[in-house]
Scaffold this motif. Structure first.
Motif, PDB file in Angstrom:
ATOM      1  N   MET A   1       0.840  -1.180   0.000  1.00 29.39           N
ATOM      2  CA  MET A   1       0.000   0.000   0.000  1.00 29.39           C
ATOM      3  C   MET A   1       0.880   1.237   0.000  1.00 29.39           C
ATOM      4  SD  MET A   1      -3.063  -0.736   2.670  1.00 29.39           S
ATOM      5  CE  MET A   1      -4.394  -1.789   2.174  1.00 29.39           C
ATOM      6  N   SER A   2       0.560   2.131  -0.904  1.00 33.59           N
ATOM      7  CA  SER A   2       1.314   3.375  -1.001  1.00 33.59           C
ATOM      8  C   SER A   2       0.324   4.535  -0.977  1.00 33.59           C
ATOM      9  CB  SER A   2       2.114   3.384  -2.304  1.00 33.59           C
ATOM     10  OG  SER A   2       2.754   4.610  -2.470  1.00 33.59           O
ATOM     11  N   PHE A   3       0.354   5.271   0.129  1.00 34.90           N
ATOM     12  CA  PHE A   3      -0.597   6.364   0.298  1.00 34.90           C
ATOM     13  C   PHE A   3       0.111   7.677   0.553  1.00 34.90           C
ATOM     14  CE2 PHE A   3      -3.252   2.745   1.832  1.00 34.90           C
ATOM     15  CZ  PHE A   3      -4.250   2.847   0.866  1.00 34.90           C
ATOM     16  N   ARG A   4      -0.529   8.745   0.135  1.00 38.78           N
ATOM     17  CA  ARG A   4      -0.139  10.105   0.496  1.00 38.78           C
ATOM     18  C   ARG A   4      -1.284  10.627   1.362  1.00 38.78           C
ATOM     19  NH1 ARG A   4       2.768  14.372  -0.521  1.00 38.78           N
ATOM     20  NH2 ARG A   4       1.765  16.408  -0.490  1.00 38.78           N
ATOM     21  N   PHE A   5      -0.970  11.121   2.549  1.00 36.36           N
ATOM     22  CA  PHE A   5      -1.990  11.586   3.492  1.00 36.36           C
ATOM     23  C   PHE A   5      -2.064  13.112   3.476  1.00 36.36           C
ATOM     24  CE2 PHE A   5      -0.840   7.413   4.956  1.00 36.36           C
ATOM     25  CZ  PHE A   5      -2.061   6.859   5.320  1.00 36.36           C
ATOM     26  N   GLU A   6      -3.280  13.631   3.254  1.00 34.75           N
ATOM     27  CA  GLU A   6      -3.506  15.062   3.267  1.00 34.75           C
ATOM     28  C   GLU A   6      -4.704  15.368   4.150  1.00 34.75           C
ATOM     29  OE1 GLU A   6      -3.649  16.831  -0.626  1.00 34.75           O
ATOM     30  OE2 GLU A   6      -1.567  16.255  -1.024  1.00 34.75           O
TER      31      GLU A   6
END
Length: 187
Positions: A1-6
Protein backbone atom coordinates in the motif's frame (compact mmCIF):
# COMPACT_ATOMS: atom_id res chain seq x y z
CA UNK A 1 0.00 0.00 0.00
CA UNK A 2 1.31 3.38 -1.00
CA UNK A 3 -0.60 6.36 0.30
CA UNK A 4 -0.14 10.10 0.50
CA UNK A 5 -1.99 11.59 3.49
CA UNK A 6 -3.51 15.06 3.27
CA UNK A 7 -5.66 16.83 5.85
CA UNK A 8 -8.21 19.54 5.08
CA UNK A 9 -10.01 21.92 7.42
CA UNK A 10 -11.25 25.50 7.50
CA UNK A 11 -11.13 27.18 10.88
CA UNK A 12 -12.32 30.34 12.55
CA UNK A 13 -9.91 32.88 14.04
CA UNK A 14 -10.23 31.05 17.37
CA UNK A 15 -9.35 27.64 15.87
CA UNK A 16 -12.86 26.20 15.64
CA UNK A 17 -14.19 24.01 12.83
CA UNK A 18 -17.79 23.84 14.05
CA UNK A 19 -20.27 25.34 16.45
CA UNK A 20 -21.04 23.76 19.87
CA UNK A 21 -23.53 21.37 18.16
CA UNK A 22 -20.75 19.95 15.89
CA UNK A 23 -22.20 21.74 12.86
CA UNK A 24 -20.12 23.81 10.44
CA UNK A 25 -21.91 27.18 10.37
CA UNK A 26 -22.52 29.14 7.18
CA UNK A 27 -20.13 31.79 8.52
CA UNK A 28 -17.27 29.33 7.79
CA UNK A 29 -18.35 28.64 4.20
CA UNK A 30 -16.60 30.58 1.44
CA UNK A 31 -16.79 29.87 -2.29
CA UNK A 32 -13.01 29.95 -2.83
CA UNK A 33 -12.40 27.45 -0.03
CA UNK A 34 -15.28 25.23 -1.16
CA UNK A 35 -13.83 25.10 -4.69
CA UNK A 36 -10.31 24.33 -3.40
CA UNK A 37 -11.70 21.59 -1.13
CA UNK A 38 -13.93 20.03 -3.79
CA UNK A 39 -11.13 19.86 -6.36
CA UNK A 40 -8.80 18.25 -3.81
CA UNK A 41 -11.38 15.60 -2.88
CA UNK A 42 -12.07 14.85 -6.55
CA UNK A 43 -8.38 13.88 -6.85
CA UNK A 44 -8.36 11.73 -3.69
CA UNK A 45 -8.52 7.94 -3.80
CA UNK A 46 -10.15 7.82 -0.36
CA UNK A 47 -11.88 10.30 1.98
CA UNK A 48 -11.75 9.66 5.75
CA UNK A 49 -14.00 11.34 8.30
CA UNK A 50 -16.08 10.93 11.42
CA UNK A 51 -19.83 10.78 11.67
CA UNK A 52 -20.30 14.57 11.96
CA UNK A 53 -18.12 15.41 8.94
CA UNK A 54 -19.30 15.28 5.37
CA UNK A 55 -18.51 17.49 2.43
CA UNK A 56 -22.04 17.62 0.90
CA UNK A 57 -20.82 18.14 -2.67
CA UNK A 58 -22.12 16.98 -6.04
CA UNK A 59 -19.50 14.19 -6.24
CA UNK A 60 -19.76 13.10 -2.60
CA UNK A 61 -21.67 9.89 -3.28
CA UNK A 62 -19.11 8.82 -5.90
CA UNK A 63 -16.13 9.06 -3.55
CA UNK A 64 -14.78 6.04 -1.70
CA UNK A 65 -14.66 6.79 2.00
CA UNK A 66 -14.07 5.48 5.47
CA UNK A 67 -16.50 6.76 8.09
CA UNK A 68 -15.20 6.30 11.62
CA UNK A 69 -17.77 5.09 14.11
CA UNK A 70 -17.73 3.30 17.44
CA UNK A 71 -21.24 1.89 16.84
CA UNK A 72 -20.07 -1.16 14.87
CA UNK A 73 -17.33 -3.74 15.31
CA UNK A 74 -16.82 -5.36 11.93
CA UNK A 75 -16.08 -3.37 8.80
CA UNK A 76 -19.29 -2.95 6.83
CA UNK A 77 -20.65 -1.05 3.86
CA UNK A 78 -22.72 1.95 4.93
CA UNK A 79 -26.33 1.06 4.01
CA UNK A 80 -27.02 4.70 3.08
CA UNK A 81 -23.83 5.30 1.03
CA UNK A 82 -22.63 2.31 -1.04
CA UNK A 83 -19.13 3.80 -1.55
CA UNK A 84 -18.64 4.28 2.19
CA UNK A 85 -17.15 1.79 4.61
CA UNK A 86 -18.09 2.08 8.27
CA UNK A 87 -14.87 1.61 10.26
CA UNK A 88 -14.26 1.20 13.96
CA UNK A 89 -10.49 1.61 14.41
CA UNK A 90 -10.69 -0.26 17.74
CA UNK A 91 -11.57 -3.44 15.80
CA UNK A 92 -9.77 -3.07 12.45
CA UNK A 93 -6.58 -1.37 11.35
CA UNK A 94 -6.30 1.27 8.63
CA UNK A 95 -4.79 -1.18 6.13
CA UNK A 96 -7.61 -3.64 6.73
CA UNK A 97 -10.19 -0.88 6.27
CA UNK A 98 -8.54 0.23 3.01
CA UNK A 99 -8.51 -3.34 1.70
CA UNK A 100 -12.22 -3.70 2.58
CA UNK A 101 -12.91 -0.42 0.72
CA UNK A 102 -10.81 -1.70 -2.22
CA UNK A 103 -8.29 1.15 -2.09
CA UNK A 104 -4.60 0.24 -2.25
CA UNK A 105 -2.84 3.48 -3.19
CA UNK A 106 -3.30 7.18 -3.85
CA UNK A 107 -4.13 10.25 -1.82
CA UNK A 108 -6.07 9.80 1.41
CA UNK A 109 -7.97 12.99 2.27
CA UNK A 110 -8.68 13.32 6.00
CA UNK A 111 -11.54 15.81 6.52
CA UNK A 112 -12.26 15.60 10.25
CA UNK A 113 -13.34 15.95 12.97
CA UNK A 114 -10.76 16.50 15.68
CA UNK A 115 -10.36 12.87 16.80
CA UNK A 116 -10.02 11.71 13.18
CA UNK A 117 -7.44 14.42 12.43
CA UNK A 118 -5.54 13.36 15.55
CA UNK A 119 -5.41 9.69 14.47
CA UNK A 120 -3.42 10.66 11.37
CA UNK A 121 -1.37 13.54 12.83
CA UNK A 122 1.96 11.74 12.41
CA UNK A 123 1.15 10.50 8.89
CA UNK A 124 0.27 13.72 7.04
CA UNK A 125 2.42 14.60 4.08
CA UNK A 126 0.50 17.91 3.84
CA UNK A 127 -2.16 19.43 6.03
CA UNK A 128 -4.13 22.17 4.24
CA UNK A 129 -5.19 24.65 6.93
CA UNK A 130 -7.74 27.17 5.65
CA UNK A 131 -8.34 30.14 7.95
CA UNK A 132 -11.21 32.63 8.15
CA UNK A 133 -9.65 35.38 10.29
CA UNK A 134 -12.84 37.43 10.68
CA UNK A 135 -15.01 34.58 12.01
CA UNK A 136 -15.26 33.78 15.73
CA UNK A 137 -17.03 30.69 17.09
CA UNK A 138 -17.13 31.06 20.89
CA UNK A 139 -17.60 27.70 22.62
CA UNK A 140 -17.23 25.97 19.25
CA UNK A 141 -15.53 22.68 18.48
CA UNK A 142 -11.75 22.97 18.17
CA UNK A 143 -10.26 21.71 14.92
CA UNK A 144 -7.78 19.41 16.68
CA UNK A 145 -7.64 17.62 20.01
CA UNK A 146 -6.06 20.17 22.37
CA UNK A 147 -7.54 23.28 20.71
CA UNK A 148 -8.25 25.93 22.07
CA UNK A 149 -5.72 25.24 24.86
CA UNK A 150 -3.12 25.29 22.08
CA UNK A 151 -3.40 26.94 18.68
CA UNK A 152 -3.89 24.79 15.56
CA UNK A 153 -0.46 26.04 14.41
CA UNK A 154 1.15 24.79 17.63
CA UNK A 155 -0.49 21.39 17.24
CA UNK A 156 0.74 20.97 13.66
CA UNK A 157 4.24 22.19 14.55
CA UNK A 158 4.41 19.78 17.51
CA UNK A 159 3.97 16.94 15.01
CA UNK A 160 6.87 18.00 12.82
CA UNK A 161 4.92 20.08 10.32
CA UNK A 162 6.12 23.42 8.95
CA UNK A 163 3.98 26.05 7.20
CA UNK A 164 4.51 26.98 3.57
CA UNK A 165 3.36 30.14 1.85
CA UNK A 166 -0.37 30.76 2.23
CA UNK A 167 -2.67 31.03 -0.80
CA UNK A 168 -5.49 33.57 -0.88
CA UNK A 169 -8.84 31.84 -1.43
CA UNK A 170 -11.28 34.71 -0.76
CA UNK A 171 -9.93 38.26 -0.93
CA UNK A 172 -13.12 39.88 0.36
CA UNK A 173 -12.91 37.90 3.62
CA UNK A 174 -9.09 37.38 3.81
CA UNK A 175 -9.57 33.58 3.74
CA UNK A 176 -6.30 31.75 3.08
CA UNK A 177 -5.07 28.17 2.93
CA UNK A 178 -1.60 27.28 4.16
CA UNK A 179 0.09 23.97 3.32
CA UNK A 180 1.74 22.52 6.41
CA UNK A 181 4.27 19.90 5.35
CA UNK A 182 6.25 17.30 7.16
CA UNK A 183 9.77 18.50 7.91
CA UNK A 184 11.89 15.69 6.44
CA UNK A 185 15.57 15.55 7.17
CA UNK A 186 17.99 14.36 4.55
CA UNK A 187 20.18 11.37 5.39
Amino acid sequence: MSFRFEGYVIISADGMLADPMHVMPDSLKFEGDKLFFEQALDRAALVVHGRHSHEQQANSAKRKRLVLTRKIKALTVDPEMPNATLWNPDHAGFKEACAFADVACGTVAIIGGPVVFDMFMDRYDTFWLSEAPHVQLPDGEGCFVGVPERTPHDVLASHGMKPGAPYLLDAAHDVTVTPWRRAYTSP
